[in-house]
Design a protein around this motif. Structure first.
Motif, short mmCIF file in Angstrom:
data_model
loop_
_atom_site.label_atom_id
_atom_site.label_comp_id
_atom_site.label_asym_id
_atom_site.label_seq_id
_atom_site.Cartn_x
_atom_site.Cartn_y
_atom_site.Cartn_z
N PRO A 1 1.54 23.54 -3.93
CA PRO A 1 2.15 23.87 -2.63
C PRO A 1 3.38 24.77 -2.82
CG PRO A 1 1.65 21.53 -2.79
CD PRO A 1 1.46 22.10 -4.16
N GLN A 2 3.56 25.67 -1.88
CA GLN A 2 4.71 26.56 -1.87
C GLN A 2 5.74 26.16 -0.82
OE1 GLN A 2 4.82 29.30 -4.24
NE2 GLN A 2 3.27 27.84 -4.93
N GLY A 3 5.40 25.15 -0.03
CA GLY A 3 6.27 24.66 1.03
C GLY A 3 5.51 23.63 1.85
N GLY A 4 6.17 23.13 2.89
CA GLY A 4 5.51 22.16 3.74
C GLY A 4 5.47 20.77 3.13
N PHE A 5 4.51 19.97 3.61
CA PHE A 5 4.47 18.55 3.27
C PHE A 5 3.20 18.11 2.55
CE2 PHE A 5 7.43 16.87 6.91
CZ PHE A 5 8.50 17.52 6.33
N PHE A 6 2.21 19.00 2.34
CA PHE A 6 0.90 18.53 1.94
C PHE A 6 0.32 19.32 0.76
CE2 PHE A 6 1.14 18.39 6.67
CZ PHE A 6 1.37 17.02 6.79
N ALA A 7 -0.53 18.61 -0.01
CA ALA A 7 -1.40 19.24 -0.98
C ALA A 7 -2.84 19.05 -0.50
CB ALA A 7 -1.21 18.62 -2.36
N TRP A 8 -3.63 20.09 -0.67
CA TRP A 8 -5.03 20.10 -0.23
C TRP A 8 -5.89 20.08 -1.50
CZ3 TRP A 8 -7.88 18.83 3.64
CH2 TRP A 8 -9.04 19.49 4.04
N ALA A 9 -6.43 18.93 -1.82
CA ALA A 9 -7.11 18.72 -3.09
C ALA A 9 -8.60 18.50 -2.88
CB ALA A 9 -6.51 17.53 -3.83
N THR B 1 -3.92 5.14 0.65
CA THR B 1 -4.70 5.80 1.70
C THR B 1 -4.25 7.24 1.83
OG1 THR B 1 -5.55 5.57 3.97
CG2 THR B 1 -3.18 5.22 3.63
N TYR B 2 -5.12 8.05 2.45
CA TYR B 2 -4.88 9.50 2.58
C TYR B 2 -5.70 9.99 3.77
CZ TYR B 2 -9.32 9.42 0.02
OH TYR B 2 -10.61 9.15 -0.38
N GLN B 3 -5.73 11.29 3.98
CA GLN B 3 -6.52 11.86 5.06
C GLN B 3 -7.74 12.57 4.46
OE1 GLN B 3 -5.91 11.33 8.20
NE2 GLN B 3 -3.80 10.59 8.16
N SER C 1 0.83 -1.20 0.00
CA SER C 1 0.00 0.00 0.00
C SER C 1 0.87 1.25 0.00
CB SER C 1 -0.91 0.01 1.23
OG SER C 1 -1.92 -0.98 1.14
N ILE C 2 0.32 2.32 -0.53
CA ILE C 2 1.00 3.61 -0.58
C ILE C 2 0.28 4.56 0.36
CG2 ILE C 2 1.59 5.58 -2.06
CD1 ILE C 2 1.72 3.56 -4.40
N ASP C 3 1.03 5.13 1.30
CA ASP C 3 0.45 5.99 2.33
C ASP C 3 0.67 7.45 1.97
OD1 ASP C 3 -0.51 7.19 4.59
OD2 ASP C 3 0.98 6.34 5.96
N LEU C 4 -0.40 8.11 1.54
CA LEU C 4 -0.36 9.54 1.25
C LEU C 4 -0.95 10.34 2.40
CD1 LEU C 4 -1.52 9.54 -2.51
CD2 LEU C 4 0.81 9.46 -1.60
N GLY C 5 -1.01 9.73 3.56
CA GLY C 5 -1.65 10.38 4.69
C GLY C 5 -0.72 10.86 5.78
N GLY C 6 0.55 10.49 5.74
CA GLY C 6 1.44 10.76 6.86
C GLY C 6 2.07 12.13 6.83
N GLY C 7 2.73 12.50 7.94
CA GLY C 7 3.40 13.78 8.06
C GLY C 7 4.88 13.64 8.37
N ASN C 8 5.46 12.50 8.03
CA ASN C 8 6.89 12.30 8.28
C ASN C 8 7.73 12.98 7.22
OD1 ASN C 8 7.36 10.51 10.61
ND2 ASN C 8 6.12 9.04 9.48
N PRO C 9 8.88 13.52 7.60
CA PRO C 9 9.84 13.93 6.58
C PRO C 9 10.45 12.69 5.93
CG PRO C 9 10.79 14.16 8.76
CD PRO C 9 9.36 13.76 8.96
N ARG D 1 -6.33 15.58 2.15
CA ARG D 1 -4.96 16.02 2.40
C ARG D 1 -4.04 14.92 1.93
NH1 ARG D 1 -1.74 16.39 8.01
NH2 ARG D 1 -1.30 14.26 7.32
N LEU D 2 -3.22 15.24 0.95
CA LEU D 2 -2.31 14.27 0.34
C LEU D 2 -0.88 14.67 0.67
CD1 LEU D 2 -4.06 14.14 -3.15
CD2 LEU D 2 -4.33 12.51 -1.27
N SER D 3 -0.16 13.78 1.31
CA SER D 3 1.21 14.06 1.73
C SER D 3 2.18 13.58 0.66
CB SER D 3 1.51 13.35 3.05
OG SER D 3 2.89 13.48 3.37
N PHE D 4 3.13 14.44 0.30
CA PHE D 4 4.16 14.08 -0.67
C PHE D 4 5.53 13.95 -0.02
CE2 PHE D 4 3.23 18.66 -0.87
CZ PHE D 4 4.42 19.19 -0.40
#
Length: 397
Positions: free
Chosen positions: A320-328, A349-351, A33-41, A368-371
């Motif tokens: 996005p201009q910075g940070g970890f997330f795209a809000w789609a 999965t995602y948030q 699975s691919i996790d697009l939900g996390g906030g890890n660097p 919220r999709l984390s890249f």
């Protein structure tokens, strides 16, 4: 002798279970699975060599032994000074914490009483609402716009009689929307806080993750106001496993907040503080963070391109201009709870956007999709899996 468990305190018994964001029972991460939900660097973008050199230097120095003792509750003086120099404030305004969540808890416990009213971002960082469970307060959502929390809306409501004790916002690359509070809106927000007598809790963990060519406000208005408690963390630049952060508060608050801290955890690891102080003095660190931000920018571009390719006009997303997330936002009248489950069936999965609503059931159709942590290849594949689930559900397949 009895087998019954101890009777919990009213606080413990009253804490609600996690629902939505952070509820691991809702997330299905099967192998592959691919996790697009996390906030890890991304681990590969963290300054691992600088870490190793700093740990070696600290553990081999003559001062290593004393670091194993209790350390001052506000933090080691040399680390407070190093953070203060970066923040542009005096060291007596810095309190070192065990990460950002700890800083938020200290800010909340230092500011609010049961029954108080707090204004929050909408959409909001959901874990902050869980910190508020420690107190029991009323929440007033204020919309987040293209340049941060809507200060004009807030002013209208204040004039109409709204009287918050505090306000919470993520001012830079806001979680989840990714927008940044402009310097003009920041100054206006401080003016409202000083006029109406509320405290601003500014949680700023993504400030250092600015993409190439993006200028971040220096937060002078926040820095110069005694009405602001600024919370930050090294979790996004040095890794959340470090559990090290800081707050910047008015000098007059330092001693009472330290008293509070002494009644909770007492101190932050002296060893970790010494390591980070040495890292902050390493001339390679800022270049490493800049390089990491460039890496995140590339990942963001891959994610945005995949969304536009797979969803076309059916998706609304800002770059996005910075940070970890795209809000789609996916347009259309769909069962988005069903889409979430269908996407997990296909291995992504995602948030869900609804989990970021400060009240009610807003942000239907948002995600919220984390890249940050995912590879570029998996970002494209993850969006492809999500799009297949969407096409099938929307009858576009």
């Amino acid at each position: 002798m009895t087998d019954s468990a101890p009777t919990p305190s009213a606080l413990l018994a009253g804490l609600p279970a996690r629902q939505g964001f952070g509820d691991a029972t809702l997330i299905r991460l099967a192998p592959g699975s691919i996790d697009l939900g996390g906030g890890n660097p991304a681990t590969e973008l963290l300054p691992l060599d600088i870490y190793r050199d700093a740990f070696r230097a600290v553990t081999e120095s003559a001062s290593f032994g004393p670091l194993l003792k209790y350390t001052p509750a506000p933090g080691l003086p040399q680390l407070r000074a190093a953070i203060a120099a970066r923040e542009g404030v005096s060291a007596d305004r810095i309190l070192v914490t065990n990460g950002g969540a700890h800083g938020l808890a200290l800010a909340v416990l230092s500011t609010l009483d049961p029954g108080d009213l707090i204004v929050v971002d909408d959409p909001v960082y959901p874990l902050f609402l869980r910190v508020l469970d420690l107190i029991g307060v009323e929440v007033a959502p204020v919309a987040v716009g293209p340049d941060g929390i809507d200060v004009d809306e807030l002013e209208r409501r204040l004039r109409a009689g709204l009287r918050p004790k505090a306000l919470f916002t993520v001012p830079t690359f806001q979680n989840p929307s990714g927008v940044t509070l402009s310097a003009e809106k920041e100054a206006a927000l401080v003016g409202l806080a000083e006029t109406y007598g509320f405290t601003i809790i500014a949680d700023d963990p993504y400030r250092a993750i600015a993409f190439p060519g993006v200028t971040v406000p220096d937060r002078r208005a926040f820095r110069e106001s005694d009405r602001v408690i600024a919370v930050n963390t090294f979790s996004k630049t040095l890794g959340p496993g470090l559990r090290l952060g800081w707050i910047v508060a008015a000098a007059a608050l330092s001693e009472p907040v330290t008293r509070l801290r002494n009644r909770l955890d007492g101190q932050t690891s002296g060893i970790l503080q010494a390591v980070v102080e040495r890292m902050l003095g390493d001339e390679r660190l800022d270049a490493s963070i800049t390089a990491a931000s460039t890496g995140y920018a590339r990942k963001a571009q891959v994610l945005i391109a995949a969304l536009r390719t797979e969803f076309g006009d059916a998706v609304e997303v800002a770059e996005p201009q910075g940070g970890f997330f795209a809000w789609a936002r996916v347009r259309g009248d769909l069962d988005f709870a069903q889409l979430f489950e269908a996407a997990q069936d296909r291995g992504v999965t995602y948030q869900r956007g609804e989990w970021f609503a400060a009240a009610g059931e807003g942000f239907r159709g948002f995600a919220r999709l984390s890249f940050s942590e995912v590879s570029e290849q998996d970002l494209s594949e993850g969006v492809s899996r999500l799009a297949r689930a969407w096409r099938e559900l929307a009858g576009r397949g």
